[in-house]
Motif scaffolding. Structure first.
Motif, PDB file in Angstrom:
ATOM      1  N   LEU A  62      15.048   6.616   3.369  1.00 13.31           N
ATOM      2  CA  LEU A  62      13.764   6.021   3.026  1.00 13.31           C
ATOM      3  C   LEU A  62      13.501   4.826   3.921  1.00 13.31           C
ATOM      4  O   LEU A  62      14.349   3.929   4.026  1.00 13.31           O
ATOM      5  CB  LEU A  62      13.753   5.585   1.566  1.00 13.31           C
ATOM      6  CG  LEU A  62      12.567   4.727   1.119  1.00 13.31           C
ATOM      7  CD1 LEU A  62      11.267   5.514   1.189  1.00 13.31           C
ATOM      8  CD2 LEU A  62      12.797   4.162  -0.279  1.00 13.31           C
ATOM      9  N   HIS A  63      12.342   4.798   4.564  1.00 15.48           N
ATOM     10  CA  HIS A  63      11.943   3.685   5.428  1.00 15.48           C
ATOM     11  C   HIS A  63      10.792   2.926   4.763  1.00 15.48           C
ATOM     12  O   HIS A  63       9.782   3.528   4.404  1.00 15.48           O
ATOM     13  CB  HIS A  63      11.485   4.193   6.793  1.00 15.48           C
ATOM     14  CG  HIS A  63      12.564   4.869   7.584  1.00 15.48           C
ATOM     15  ND1 HIS A  63      13.046   4.371   8.785  1.00 15.48           N
ATOM     16  CD2 HIS A  63      13.258   6.017   7.350  1.00 15.48           C
ATOM     17  CE1 HIS A  63      13.981   5.178   9.249  1.00 15.48           C
ATOM     18  NE2 HIS A  63      14.129   6.185   8.399  1.00 15.48           N
ATOM     19  N   ILE A  64      10.942   1.621   4.633  1.00 13.07           N
ATOM     20  CA  ILE A  64       9.855   0.750   4.177  1.00 13.07           C
ATOM     21  C   ILE A  64       9.546  -0.197   5.327  1.00 13.07           C
ATOM     22  O   ILE A  64      10.409  -1.000   5.724  1.00 13.07           O
ATOM     23  CB  ILE A  64      10.234   0.000   2.906  1.00 13.07           C
ATOM     24  CG1 ILE A  64      10.480   1.006   1.760  1.00 13.07           C
ATOM     25  CG2 ILE A  64       9.137  -0.987   2.520  1.00 13.07           C
ATOM     26  CD1 ILE A  64      10.856   0.361   0.452  1.00 13.07           C
ATOM     27  N   VAL A  65       8.326  -0.088   5.863  1.00 15.86           N
ATOM     28  CA  VAL A  65       8.012  -0.708   7.152  1.00 15.86           C
ATOM     29  C   VAL A  65       6.865  -1.714   7.014  1.00 15.86           C
ATOM     30  O   VAL A  65       5.735  -1.328   6.692  1.00 15.86           O
ATOM     31  CB  VAL A  65       7.616   0.373   8.181  1.00 15.86           C
ATOM     32  CG1 VAL A  65       7.435  -0.252   9.554  1.00 15.86           C
ATOM     33  CG2 VAL A  65       8.646   1.497   8.226  1.00 15.86           C
ATOM     34  N   SER A 100       5.670   3.548   4.275  1.00 18.09           N
ATOM     35  CA  SER A 100       6.823   4.085   3.537  1.00 18.09           C
ATOM     36  C   SER A 100       6.889   5.586   3.750  1.00 18.09           C
ATOM     37  O   SER A 100       5.916   6.291   3.508  1.00 18.09           O
ATOM     38  CB  SER A 100       6.729   3.759   2.046  1.00 18.09           C
ATOM     39  OG  SER A 100       5.555   4.312   1.475  1.00 18.09           O
ATOM     40  N   PHE A 101       8.052   6.046   4.188  1.00 16.87           N
ATOM     41  CA  PHE A 101       8.222   7.472   4.455  1.00 16.87           C
ATOM     42  C   PHE A 101       9.702   7.819   4.443  1.00 16.87           C
ATOM     43  O   PHE A 101      10.570   6.939   4.560  1.00 16.87           O
ATOM     44  CB  PHE A 101       7.588   7.858   5.799  1.00 16.87           C
ATOM     45  CG  PHE A 101       8.140   7.091   6.980  1.00 16.87           C
ATOM     46  CD1 PHE A 101       9.266   7.526   7.671  1.00 16.87           C
ATOM     47  CD2 PHE A 101       7.516   5.924   7.400  1.00 16.87           C
ATOM     48  CE1 PHE A 101       9.771   6.813   8.757  1.00 16.87           C
ATOM     49  CE2 PHE A 101       8.016   5.197   8.487  1.00 16.87           C
ATOM     50  CZ  PHE A 101       9.150   5.647   9.165  1.00 16.87           C
ATOM     51  N   VAL A 102       9.970   9.113   4.280  1.00 18.32           N
ATOM     52  CA  VAL A 102      11.342   9.618   4.309  1.00 18.32           C
ATOM     53  C   VAL A 102      11.553  10.360   5.624  1.00 18.32           C
ATOM     54  O   VAL A 102      10.738  11.190   6.019  1.00 18.32           O
ATOM     55  CB  VAL A 102      11.610  10.562   3.120  1.00 18.32           C
ATOM     56  CG1 VAL A 102      12.985  11.213   3.249  1.00 18.32           C
ATOM     57  CG2 VAL A 102      11.514   9.795   1.805  1.00 18.32           C
ATOM     58  N   ASP A 154       0.849  -1.184   0.000  1.00 16.85           N
ATOM     59  CA  ASP A 154       0.000   0.000   0.000  1.00 16.85           C
ATOM     60  C   ASP A 154       0.891   1.243   0.000  1.00 16.85           C
ATOM     61  O   ASP A 154       2.109   1.147   0.199  1.00 16.85           O
ATOM     62  CB  ASP A 154      -0.923  -0.004   1.220  1.00 16.85           C
ATOM     63  CG  ASP A 154      -2.202   0.784   0.988  1.00 16.85           C
ATOM     64  OD1 ASP A 154      -2.273   1.527  -0.019  1.00 16.85           O
ATOM     65  OD2 ASP A 154      -3.125   0.679   1.809  1.00 16.85           O
ATOM     66  N   ASP A 155       0.277   2.395  -0.203  1.00 14.32           N
ATOM     67  CA  ASP A 155       1.031   3.652  -0.202  1.00 14.32           C
ATOM     68  C   ASP A 155       0.830   4.444   1.083  1.00 14.32           C
ATOM     69  O   ASP A 155       1.110   5.643   1.126  1.00 14.32           O
ATOM     70  CB  ASP A 155       0.653   4.512  -1.407  1.00 14.32           C
ATOM     71  CG  ASP A 155      -0.820   4.921  -1.415  1.00 14.32           C
ATOM     72  OD1 ASP A 155      -1.576   4.450  -0.543  1.00 14.32           O
ATOM     73  OD2 ASP A 155      -1.207   5.710  -2.297  1.00 14.32           O
ATOM     74  N   ALA A 156       0.329   3.781   2.131  1.00 12.38           N
ATOM     75  CA  ALA A 156       0.102   4.466   3.401  1.00 12.38           C
ATOM     76  C   ALA A 156       1.423   5.001   3.960  1.00 12.38           C
ATOM     77  O   ALA A 156       2.470   4.361   3.844  1.00 12.38           O
ATOM     78  CB  ALA A 156      -0.539   3.509   4.406  1.00 12.38           C
ATOM     79  N   VAL A 157       1.356   6.154   4.600  1.00 10.34           N
ATOM     80  CA  VAL A 157       2.550   6.806   5.146  1.00 10.34           C
ATOM     81  C   VAL A 157       3.219   5.923   6.194  1.00 10.34           C
ATOM     82  O   VAL A 157       4.450   5.929   6.322  1.00 10.34           O
ATOM     83  CB  VAL A 157       2.189   8.184   5.741  1.00 10.34           C
ATOM     84  CG1 VAL A 157       3.387   8.812   6.431  1.00 10.34           C
ATOM     85  CG2 VAL A 157       1.661   9.103   4.650  1.00 10.34           C
ATOM     86  N   SER A 172       2.678  -3.690   3.863  1.00  7.76           N
ATOM     87  CA  SER A 172       4.015  -3.175   3.639  1.00  7.76           C
ATOM     88  C   SER A 172       3.991  -2.272   2.408  1.00  7.76           C
ATOM     89  O   SER A 172       2.918  -1.846   1.960  1.00  7.76           O
ATOM     90  CB  SER A 172       5.011  -4.333   3.467  1.00  7.76           C
ATOM     91  OG  SER A 172       6.334  -3.856   3.431  1.00  7.76           O
ATOM     92  N   ALA A 173       5.166  -1.977   1.848  1.00  5.17           N
ATOM     93  CA  ALA A 173       5.242  -1.086   0.688  1.00  5.17           C
ATOM     94  C   ALA A 173       6.252  -1.606  -0.316  1.00  5.17           C
ATOM     95  O   ALA A 173       7.231  -2.279   0.035  1.00  5.17           O
ATOM     96  CB  ALA A 173       5.613   0.335   1.119  1.00  5.17           C
ATOM     97  N   GLN A 174       5.986  -1.293  -1.560  1.00 11.44           N
ATOM     98  CA  GLN A 174       6.923  -1.561  -2.644  1.00 11.44           C
ATOM     99  C   GLN A 174       6.838  -0.393  -3.619  1.00 11.44           C
ATOM    100  O   GLN A 174       5.744   0.009  -4.021  1.00 11.44           O
ATOM    101  CB  GLN A 174       6.589  -2.876  -3.348  1.00 11.44           C
ATOM    102  CG  GLN A 174       7.517  -3.201  -4.510  1.00 11.44           C
ATOM    103  CD  GLN A 174       7.316  -4.599  -5.041  1.00 11.44           C
ATOM    104  OE1 GLN A 174       7.779  -5.575  -4.456  1.00 11.44           O
ATOM    105  NE2 GLN A 174       6.615  -4.725  -6.155  1.00 11.44           N
ATOM    106  N   ILE A 175       7.985   0.158  -4.008  1.00  6.88           N
ATOM    107  CA  ILE A 175       8.015   1.305  -4.917  1.00  6.88           C
ATOM    108  C   ILE A 175       8.904   0.974  -6.107  1.00  6.88           C
ATOM    109  O   ILE A 175       9.754   0.079  -6.046  1.00  6.88           O
ATOM    110  CB  ILE A 175       8.516   2.578  -4.209  1.00  6.88           C
ATOM    111  CG1 ILE A 175       9.937   2.376  -3.664  1.00  6.88           C
ATOM    112  CG2 ILE A 175       7.560   2.978  -3.083  1.00  6.88           C
ATOM    113  CD1 ILE A 175      10.553   3.637  -3.085  1.00  6.88           C
ATOM    114  N   HIS A 176       8.716   1.725  -7.201  1.00 10.59           N
ATOM    115  CA  HIS A 176       9.479   1.429  -8.416  1.00 10.59           C
ATOM    116  C   HIS A 176       9.620   2.678  -9.283  1.00 10.59           C
ATOM    117  O   HIS A 176       8.924   3.685  -9.077  1.00 10.59           O
ATOM    118  CB  HIS A 176       8.791   0.313  -9.209  1.00 10.59           C
ATOM    119  CG  HIS A 176       7.411   0.664  -9.701  1.00 10.59           C
ATOM    120  ND1 HIS A 176       7.202   1.323 -10.896  1.00 10.59           N
ATOM    121  CD2 HIS A 176       6.189   0.469  -9.154  1.00 10.59           C
ATOM    122  CE1 HIS A 176       5.897   1.496 -11.065  1.00 10.59           C
ATOM    123  NE2 HIS A 176       5.261   0.992 -10.024  1.00 10.59           N
ATOM    124  N   THR A 177      10.534   2.590 -10.265  1.00 11.78           N
ATOM    125  CA  THR A 177      10.804   3.720 -11.172  1.00 11.78           C
ATOM    126  C   THR A 177      10.400   3.405 -12.602  1.00 11.78           C
ATOM    127  O   THR A 177      10.926   4.004 -13.542  1.00 11.78           O
ATOM    128  CB  THR A 177      12.300   4.083 -11.158  1.00 11.78           C
ATOM    129  OG1 THR A 177      13.060   2.990 -11.722  1.00 11.78           O
ATOM    130  CG2 THR A 177      12.802   4.373  -9.749  1.00 11.78           C
TER     131      THR A 177
END
Length: 461
Positions: free
Chosen positions: A213-216, A206-208, A200-203, A260-265
């Motif tokens: 960068l923290h992925i929790v 994942s937050f800075v 999910d994109d919940a704060v 949790s979170a997963q991000i990509h470019t």
């Protein structure tokens, strides 16, 4: 820098120019006793301009490196006064949308007015071979380095110089840069359980904070009440009906036990061949698994069983051994490629065992991806070279960071002793079994369960 050397340099750089953009005509203006100026009008896409000016084929040559337009023009102002019959040769390089274009003009002055102009478009710059060498004046901060072409190809197709930094994020802003990074939003428990998590994109996930960068991963408060629906936020591509919703009252289904979170470019940056360095602290906690990886642009971050170049991973478990007694806990680092072939994983991996868990501190994880080899490093130490599996990765790849839980491949039932895991991967009620045994694994989680990334940098190779 000699004019001969500069000529070779300009020839090398201009060899990368492509057709499709024409440098505007060069404007020239006498400034009475104050010298003269040359300029070209600004156009969208022009990023910088390099001028070289030579009067009557004499030395020294004048050089000027312009990094921004002023009042709609890229201007070079010189204090040298021009005399009657002076011949001014103007050569310039223009960076336009990551490509280099070259143009030369010769202007003759008569009665301090422009008499004639000879325009040579898209040609190399030549200099007389007189006695000695002509020294060109250039301020130290403006000196250019010789570009040795790299095999790296960046998102927009441009070529880069070897060693050039082509991507960087130090996470120095207050928030994650949403123009660079996109979130993967979906649950991963479709079909028989694959991974016991919803991204999910919940704060909270994942937050800075303070340049990191923290992925929790966070344990759900409950898993049985009501249905689970992501709605229009869901990014699932292949199975949206299953990955975006969980119906209430399903016999084998519960809501995700972990978020949790997963991000990509994928939409902002990708590259083919290069060196990627990630400084990170991996997560600690039973059944946690980090994703620091590259994935081909022909897939989506959400693609099921996609090919992956795993920059580095270590399982979150502090203690975990196979049936054969091999230590596969968080002190065992792996990197390499994973290819799915007819539903089965083929792995091309190298590994390194440490005395401590890789989640105990920060490490630099490096993958050097070349045409004929992949080199894996940790803290500048090479621990493996791969030559197999490279043909599967013959296109640009984007970056993925995330933390997941469980997984067929990440924690394979076949290599673990019976009853070591609180669930079996292919059981219909695996997620429920995992949840019901949370008293065994949840206490191993905590602040150390976050994956923390200090920076990511990609260099041309």
């Amino acid at each position: 820098m000699s004019c001969k050397t500069l000529s070779c340099l300009l020839l090398l750089i201009s060899s990368y120019a492509i057709l499709g953009f024409k440098i505007p005509s060069i404007d020239f203006e006498m400034l009475e006793e104050q010298g003269f100026e040359v300029s070209i009008p600004d156009e969208p896409g022009i990023q910088r301009v390099f001028y070289m000016l030579q009067v009557d084929d004499t030395c020294p040559a004048l050089m000027d490196y312009i990094t921004e337009a002023v009042n709609g023009s890229w201007v070079s102002r010189q204090k040298m006064s021009l005399q009657n019959n002076d011949k001014l040769q103007i050569s310039l390089l223009v960076q336009f949308n990551e490509e280099i274009f070259e143009k030369s003009e010769t202007k003759v002055i008569l009665n301090k007015r422009l008499l004639t102009t000879r325009d040579f478009s898209s040609r190399s710059i030549s200099f007389p071979s007189g006695e000695g060498e002509c020294q060109a004046f250039l301020a130290p901060q403006q000196q250019t380095k010789r570009c040795k072409p790299a095999q790296t190809i960046v998102s927009n197709g441009r070529r880069a110089c070897q060693g050039e930094l082509i991507f960087e994020d130090n996470f120095s802003e207050a928030q994650l840069n949403k123009s660079t990074w996109k979130h993967d939003i979906r649950q991963r428990m479709y079909h028989v359980e694959e991974e016991l998590v919803a991204f999910d994109d919940a704060v909270r996930n994942s937050f800075v904070k303070e340049g990191e960068l923290h992925i929790v991963p966070i344990v759900a408060s409950e898993v049985t009440e009501g249905s689970f629906k992501l709605g229009d936020r869901c990014t699932a591509v292949e199975s949206p009906d299953q990955e975006c919703n969980i119906a209430q009252g399903s016999f084998y289904s519960i809501k995700p036990p972990v978020f949790s979170a997963q991000i990509h470019t994928r939409d902002s940056f990708s590259f083919k061949f290069g060196k990627i360095v990630v400084r990170a602290k991996l997560p600690k906690g039973d059944w946690l698994f980090p994703y620091l990886m590259l994935q081909p642009v022909s897939t989506y971050a959400e693609t099921h069983y996609a090919k992956q170049l795993r920059i580095a991973y270590a399982r979150g478990n502090a203690f975990l051994r196979t049936k054969k007694g091999e230590d596969i806990s968080g002190s065992h680092l792996y990197g390499g490629g994973v290819v799915w072939h007819h539903g089965n994983a083929v792995q091309f991996l190298k590994d390194k065992v440490s005395k401590t868990h890789y989640g105990d501190g920060f490490h630099n994880y490096t993958m050097i991806w070349q045409r004929d080899k992949i080199t894996l490093m940790v803290d500048e130490e090479v621990y493996g070279e791969l030559y197999d599996g490279l043909p599967f990765f013959n296109e640009k790849c984007f970056i993925i960071f995330g933390v997941t839980v469980g997984g067929f491949l990440n924690f394979d039932d076949s290599i673990l002793e019976k009853d070591v895991k609180p669930y079996k991967n292919r059981e219909p009620r695996a997620a429920l079994s995992f949840w019901q045994h949370r008293d065994a694994w949840a206490p191993t989680w905590g602040r150390q369960s976050a994956m923390i990334i200090d920076y990511v940098r990609v260099y041309a190779e």
